[in-house]
Design an enzyme around this catalytic site. Sequence first.
Site, PDB file in Angstrom:
ATOM      1  N   PRO A  45     -11.521  -8.130  -5.621  1.00 13.24           N
ATOM      2  CA  PRO A  45     -11.589  -6.641  -5.242  1.00 13.24           C
ATOM      3  C   PRO A  45     -11.180  -6.091  -6.347  1.00 13.24           C
ATOM      4  O   PRO A  45     -10.741  -5.732  -6.019  1.00 13.24           O
ATOM      5  CB  PRO A  45     -11.543  -6.841  -3.984  1.00 13.24           C
ATOM      6  CG  PRO A  45     -11.193  -7.671  -3.323  1.00 13.24           C
ATOM      7  CD  PRO A  45     -11.050  -9.050  -4.514  1.00 13.24           C
ATOM      8  N   MET A  46     -12.466  -5.032  -7.260  1.00 15.39           N
ATOM      9  CA  MET A  46     -11.675  -3.945  -7.823  1.00 15.39           C
ATOM     10  C   MET A  46     -12.565  -2.291  -7.400  1.00 15.39           C
ATOM     11  O   MET A  46     -13.531  -2.844  -7.792  1.00 15.39           O
ATOM     12  CB  MET A  46     -11.614  -3.981  -9.477  1.00 15.39           C
ATOM     13  CG  MET A  46     -10.603  -5.488  -9.590  1.00 15.39           C
ATOM     14  SD  MET A  46     -10.435  -5.685 -10.915  1.00 15.39           S
ATOM     15  CE  MET A  46     -12.215  -6.712 -11.557  1.00 15.39           C
ATOM     16  N   CYS A  82      -4.220  -2.684  -1.031  1.00 19.40           N
ATOM     17  CA  CYS A  82      -4.041  -1.512  -2.367  1.00 19.40           C
ATOM     18  C   CYS A  82      -2.817  -1.231  -2.604  1.00 19.40           C
ATOM     19  O   CYS A  82      -2.456  -0.197  -1.394  1.00 19.40           O
ATOM     20  CB  CYS A  82      -5.219  -0.729  -1.230  1.00 19.40           C
ATOM     21  SG  CYS A  82      -5.597   0.469  -2.679  1.00 19.40           S
ATOM     22  N   LYS A 109      -6.208 -10.263   1.407  1.00 18.32           N
ATOM     23  CA  LYS A 109      -5.603  -9.903  -0.393  1.00 18.32           C
ATOM     24  C   LYS A 109      -4.954  -8.682   0.636  1.00 18.32           C
ATOM     25  O   LYS A 109      -4.720  -8.384   0.652  1.00 18.32           O
ATOM     26  CB  LYS A 109      -6.919  -9.767  -0.413  1.00 18.32           C
ATOM     27  CG  LYS A 109      -6.168  -9.552  -2.243  1.00 18.32           C
ATOM     28  CD  LYS A 109      -7.184  -9.249  -3.401  1.00 18.32           C
ATOM     29  CE  LYS A 109      -6.679  -9.261  -5.237  1.00 18.32           C
ATOM     30  NZ  LYS A 109      -5.882  -8.284  -5.041  1.00 18.32           N
ATOM     31  N   GLY A 152      -2.617 -12.182 -10.572  1.00 21.30           N
ATOM     32  CA  GLY A 152      -1.632 -11.514 -11.338  1.00 21.30           C
ATOM     33  C   GLY A 152      -1.193 -11.873 -12.800  1.00 21.30           C
ATOM     34  O   GLY A 152      -1.069 -13.036 -12.661  1.00 21.30           O
ATOM     35  N   ASP A 153      -1.749 -11.165 -13.774  1.00 20.53           N
ATOM     36  CA  ASP A 153      -1.740 -11.819 -15.145  1.00 20.53           C
ATOM     37  C   ASP A 153      -2.079 -12.630 -15.550  1.00 20.53           C
ATOM     38  O   ASP A 153      -2.046 -12.746 -16.800  1.00 20.53           O
ATOM     39  CB  ASP A 153      -0.279 -11.823 -15.685  1.00 20.53           C
ATOM     40  CG  ASP A 153       0.694 -11.013 -14.993  1.00 20.53           C
ATOM     41  OD1 ASP A 153       0.269 -10.109 -14.635  1.00 20.53           O
ATOM     42  OD2 ASP A 153       2.030 -10.943 -14.324  1.00 20.53           O
ATOM     43  N   GLY A 209      -8.587 -10.610 -11.954  1.00 17.60           N
ATOM     44  CA  GLY A 209      -9.489  -8.882 -12.035  1.00 17.60           C
ATOM     45  C   GLY A 209      -9.616  -8.159 -12.957  1.00 17.60           C
ATOM     46  O   GLY A 209     -10.072  -8.593 -14.154  1.00 17.60           O
ATOM     47  N   ARG A 210      -8.312  -8.074 -13.268  1.00 14.40           N
ATOM     48  CA  ARG A 210      -8.468  -7.039 -14.569  1.00 14.40           C
ATOM     49  C   ARG A 210      -8.414  -8.107 -16.038  1.00 14.40           C
ATOM     50  O   ARG A 210      -9.190  -7.140 -16.768  1.00 14.40           O
ATOM     51  CB  ARG A 210      -7.258  -6.140 -15.374  1.00 14.40           C
ATOM     52  CG  ARG A 210      -7.080  -5.380 -14.054  1.00 14.40           C
ATOM     53  CD  ARG A 210      -5.652  -4.608 -13.957  1.00 14.40           C
ATOM     54  NE  ARG A 210      -3.919  -5.486 -14.086  1.00 14.40           N
ATOM     55  CZ  ARG A 210      -3.165  -5.021 -14.581  1.00 14.40           C
ATOM     56  NH1 ARG A 210      -2.909  -4.345 -15.176  1.00 14.40           N
ATOM     57  NH2 ARG A 210      -2.837  -6.051 -13.597  1.00 14.40           N
TER      58      ARG A 210
END
Length: 329
Positions: free
Chosen positions: A18-19, A102, A141, A205-206, A228-229
């Site tokens: 979720p972003m 967050c 999360k 993450g990453d 995510g990203r």
Amino acid sequence: MVKIGNIELGDFPLLLAPMEDVSDPPFRAVCKENGADLMYTEFISSEGLIRNAAKSVQKLDIYDYERPIGIQIFGDKIDSMREAAAIAEEADPEIIDINYGCPVKKVACKGAGAGILLDLPKMQEMTAEIVKQVNKPVTVKTRLGWDDSTIKIQEVAKRLQDVGIQALSIHGRTRKQMYKGVANWDYIAEVKNDPSIHIPIFGNGDIDSPEKALEYKNKYGVDGIMIGRAAIGYPWIFNEIKHYIATGEKLAAPDLAERVAIAKKHLAFSIEWKGEKKGIFEMRRHYTNYFKGIYNFKPYRTRLVEGNSYQEVLDTLDEVNEVLAADLA
């Protein structure tokens, strides 16, 4: 088979994180088409939901082709979070997710998001109330801790499992790290390998390549990975990871025509969901990523982010496809 409640997600599910301002229905649509197994909405303010704020309510929009999907809520007041969870459940997602991760100041420094990691009893009480409130599976999360001196992620996992959550996604950074440095998956592995933990544990993450996904799967033993990203402007990453895990071979990167086609699809849904003006404006953040590494794209990017009509942007994308494809030939 990894399951959250009765929801079957496959042997090693890939989750879309979720972003905020990213994980909206248009973006989720292209990620689902390209292999995401479980997706979450942008995080939704509990206070906004209970006050019927238009921006918060719009984030409840979900579509059948997205399923299974989780609606994520955040807040610092237990009563508000319980009420917001009930409202979110009425939108009929498969999962209610709680944001305890967050890191942004306006959220975390008010005791919501990662801020609640400084008050584990409150976190446990809030989670218990939400689990009791809804009939859907509840997931969480979170991050490792507020900073390096407050990492208690194993205790967090046990407390949350004890009050009934059915899966936990862990971002391998502290709140203090924000998105800097390297995510520490050793702590995630400690949770996964704790014999008292029986709920699915997803690492986050990453992860930005199929090779890293397989390496982390094997090294840390998690039940799945949340991305995510790395998915922003590159929704193909989900199917690329799945193919690499299954075969050990890398899929060919999407060619220019595929990139244009997905950008067009994303844009069309963005306009359909938000209206032409807002849909065009909010799509601008994605073009650099969709065409990352494409030779001589920069002048077209300028035109894409300055275009004010749907037809103008479509014409530019068509020109990208025709002119740059010829340059690449």
